[in-house]
Design a protein around this motif. Sequence first.
Motif, mmCIF file in Angstrom:
data_model
loop_
_atom_site.group_PDB
_atom_site.id
_atom_site.type_symbol
_atom_site.label_atom_id
_atom_site.label_comp_id
_atom_site.label_asym_id
_atom_site.label_seq_id
_atom_site.Cartn_x
_atom_site.Cartn_y
_atom_site.Cartn_z
ATOM 1 N N SER A 58 0.829 -1.202 0.000
ATOM 2 C CA SER A 58 0.000 0.000 0.000
ATOM 3 C C SER A 58 0.864 1.253 0.000
ATOM 4 O O SER A 58 0.653 2.177 -0.797
ATOM 5 C CB SER A 58 -0.913 -0.014 1.229
ATOM 6 N N MET A 59 1.878 1.305 0.868
ATOM 7 C CA MET A 59 2.761 2.462 0.934
ATOM 8 C C MET A 59 3.591 2.605 -0.343
ATOM 9 O O MET A 59 3.863 3.727 -0.799
ATOM 10 C CB MET A 59 3.684 2.354 2.147
ATOM 11 N N LEU A 60 4.001 1.492 -0.918
ATOM 12 C CA LEU A 60 4.761 1.536 -2.165
ATOM 13 C C LEU A 60 3.960 2.218 -3.265
ATOM 14 O O LEU A 60 4.458 3.127 -3.947
ATOM 15 C CB LEU A 60 5.144 0.115 -2.591
ATOM 16 N N PHE A 61 2.722 1.810 -3.426
ATOM 17 C CA PHE A 61 1.902 2.384 -4.496
ATOM 18 C C PHE A 61 1.496 3.825 -4.176
ATOM 19 O O PHE A 61 1.300 4.627 -5.097
ATOM 20 C CB PHE A 61 0.674 1.515 -4.744
ATOM 21 N N LEU A 62 1.394 4.175 -2.897
ATOM 22 C CA LEU A 62 1.121 5.567 -2.543
ATOM 23 C C LEU A 62 2.264 6.474 -3.003
ATOM 24 O O LEU A 62 2.032 7.537 -3.581
ATOM 25 C CB LEU A 62 0.915 5.693 -1.035
ATOM 26 N N THR A 63 3.492 6.048 -2.767
ATOM 27 C CA THR A 63 4.640 6.861 -3.185
ATOM 28 C C THR A 63 4.807 6.876 -4.700
ATOM 29 O O THR A 63 5.227 7.878 -5.270
ATOM 30 C CB THR A 63 5.930 6.361 -2.525
ATOM 31 N N ILE A 64 4.469 5.773 -5.357
ATOM 32 C CA ILE A 64 4.520 5.766 -6.825
ATOM 33 C C ILE A 64 3.531 6.792 -7.376
ATOM 34 O O ILE A 64 3.847 7.560 -8.289
ATOM 35 C CB ILE A 64 4.207 4.360 -7.375
ATOM 36 N N SER A 65 2.341 6.812 -6.809
ATOM 37 C CA SER A 65 1.294 7.703 -7.303
ATOM 38 C C SER A 65 1.646 9.168 -7.097
ATOM 39 O O SER A 65 1.439 9.997 -7.988
ATOM 40 C CB SER A 65 -0.031 7.379 -6.606
ATOM 41 N N THR A 66 2.177 9.501 -5.924
ATOM 42 C CA THR A 66 2.371 10.905 -5.574
ATOM 43 C C THR A 66 3.772 11.435 -5.841
ATOM 44 O O THR A 66 3.957 12.649 -5.911
ATOM 45 C CB THR A 66 2.043 11.129 -4.090
ATOM 46 N N CYS A 67 4.761 10.543 -5.978
ATOM 47 C CA CYS A 67 6.145 11.011 -6.087
ATOM 48 C C CYS A 67 6.883 10.471 -7.306
ATOM 49 O O CYS A 67 7.289 11.231 -8.185
ATOM 50 C CB CYS A 67 6.924 10.623 -4.828
ATOM 51 N N TRP A 68 7.051 9.164 -7.363
ATOM 52 C CA TRP A 68 7.974 8.568 -8.329
ATOM 53 C C TRP A 68 7.557 8.770 -9.776
ATOM 54 O O TRP A 68 8.388 9.070 -10.640
ATOM 55 C CB TRP A 68 8.142 7.075 -8.047
ATOM 56 N N ILE A 69 6.268 8.598 -10.074
ATOM 57 C CA ILE A 69 5.859 8.602 -11.478
ATOM 58 C C ILE A 69 6.016 9.982 -12.109
ATOM 59 O O ILE A 69 6.431 10.111 -13.259
ATOM 60 C CB ILE A 69 4.404 8.068 -11.625
ATOM 61 N N GLN A 70 5.718 11.053 -11.338
ATOM 62 C CA GLN A 70 5.913 12.411 -11.866
ATOM 63 C C GLN A 70 7.398 12.732 -12.043
ATOM 64 O O GLN A 70 7.763 13.509 -12.916
ATOM 65 C CB GLN A 70 5.274 13.449 -10.940
ATOM 66 N N TRP A 71 8.221 12.163 -11.199
ATOM 67 C CA TRP A 71 9.661 12.376 -11.293
ATOM 68 C C TRP A 71 10.249 11.670 -12.518
ATOM 69 O O TRP A 71 11.122 12.199 -13.196
ATOM 70 C CB TRP A 71 10.331 11.888 -10.015
#
Length: 471
Positions: A234-247
């Motif tokens: 859950s935390m992994l996908f939260l960070t992907i959604s809000t941080c990693w993918i835009q980066w």
Amino acid sequence: MNDFDYDMFEDAEELSPMYDESYSSANLWYDDEESEEVVSVGELWEMCVEPTMRDGLVHVGKLLIWCFLFRASTQLVQVPPMVCHAVSAGSGLLILHHFFKFTTVYIIGFIVVAYIILSLTSYLLKKYRGPIMGTICIVFLVVCELFFVKKTEWHKIRGAQMLVAMKIISVAFDADIGTLQTLPSPIEFSGYLLCVGTCVFGPWIPYRDYIAIYNKPVWNFQWVWRIISSIVLSMLFLTISTCWIQWLIPDESWRWWVAYRDALSFRSSHYFISFLSEASAITSGFGHHDTSYWTLTVARPQYIEVPRSLVQVVVFWNMPMHQWLKTYIFRTTKSFGSFAAILSTYAVSSLLHGLNFQLAAVLLSLGAYTYTEYVLRQKLASVFRACIQVRPCRKDCSHRSKDKQFLVILANVGFGILAMFHLSYLGVMFDVSSKLQDEGYNYMHTISKWSTLNYASHWVALFTYVFYLLV
């Protein structure tokens, strides 16, 4: 077409009160005066990943603590059933108030009105309770959205209201078909609808499964492991959604890469909610099989990100919700014909989400896409006697060309890429960084997003249907 299954896209952000513009903004790790400078991985971690995970774990921790307290107080020792239901309802109300504050009163009012009407229809008619309660639930949700609740407040609670509506409708249909011999008492009904493990983020759980958690509860290491693994994912996908993918994919990229990025960001937020709901439900005692295995699964991202077909996507997007739609909507309307059942299924799922043009457009488009894909691949599989249907064939199928043959693999990969293309197009308007998400996306937002992509997916779907007619 008896095996054609349906599901719905669920707006994951509307179920999550912890989404905040400060975390979801694509410009979070850029300086206002030097927007061209991309930050390092370390800076990204410090400025976005770490605060996002910290905030998420604060909310998740409170929810899981209450889920554990509920389970420990009702399933560690023998407790009278009415006490179990009272603890379930009470802890559910506390966690709902934590997330939704005063607007929880609308959920309580919904439950009270629904039980009164369900009791009256059971006394007067003893049939048609499912369709009656389904209609009343949808009318209640629409009226509240139009007249009684501010848009920003309703957008936060409508996910929880939708879960309550699904539970009410399932109880009414179960009473009609005889799965329930008698209606639950008020305290049993409240315990089921307000159960702390499912009342905020889901998933939908049948009434029989709620009753089963008090019968020979299982406590073992696998239970702990499933909770931990679900939280980590859950935390992994939260960070992907809000941080990693835009980066990884900046705004200056090719427009279809940006579309894929926005769609993946939305899907990742959905996976965040799915694994969080999995963790809360399992912590509360749901999902155990026999004496050791915990089988509750909400979503399977691997079958969505690398799909065989769109039908596979909608099945694995939210498996409990898929089962609800299939059992209570699709099978109920199947007597009117397959196409009518499809439209009814997607129409009901759209109405349960509220008066939202964006979701309605996506769901109805998805319904047309999945129907077209299904009938085309059925026909091609029959003509070429090949395993290219929307689902993998059984080993003993009558097709001449099996799944492992090169041309069959090539065809299935091609259809999978087409499904990914449609997902990027359909998910592009679910922009978690947009300010519109606080009130819901409007008509112009949806049209403008699709127009930038020249309505390509709809044109491809139309061509696919014409091709099916010509085959």
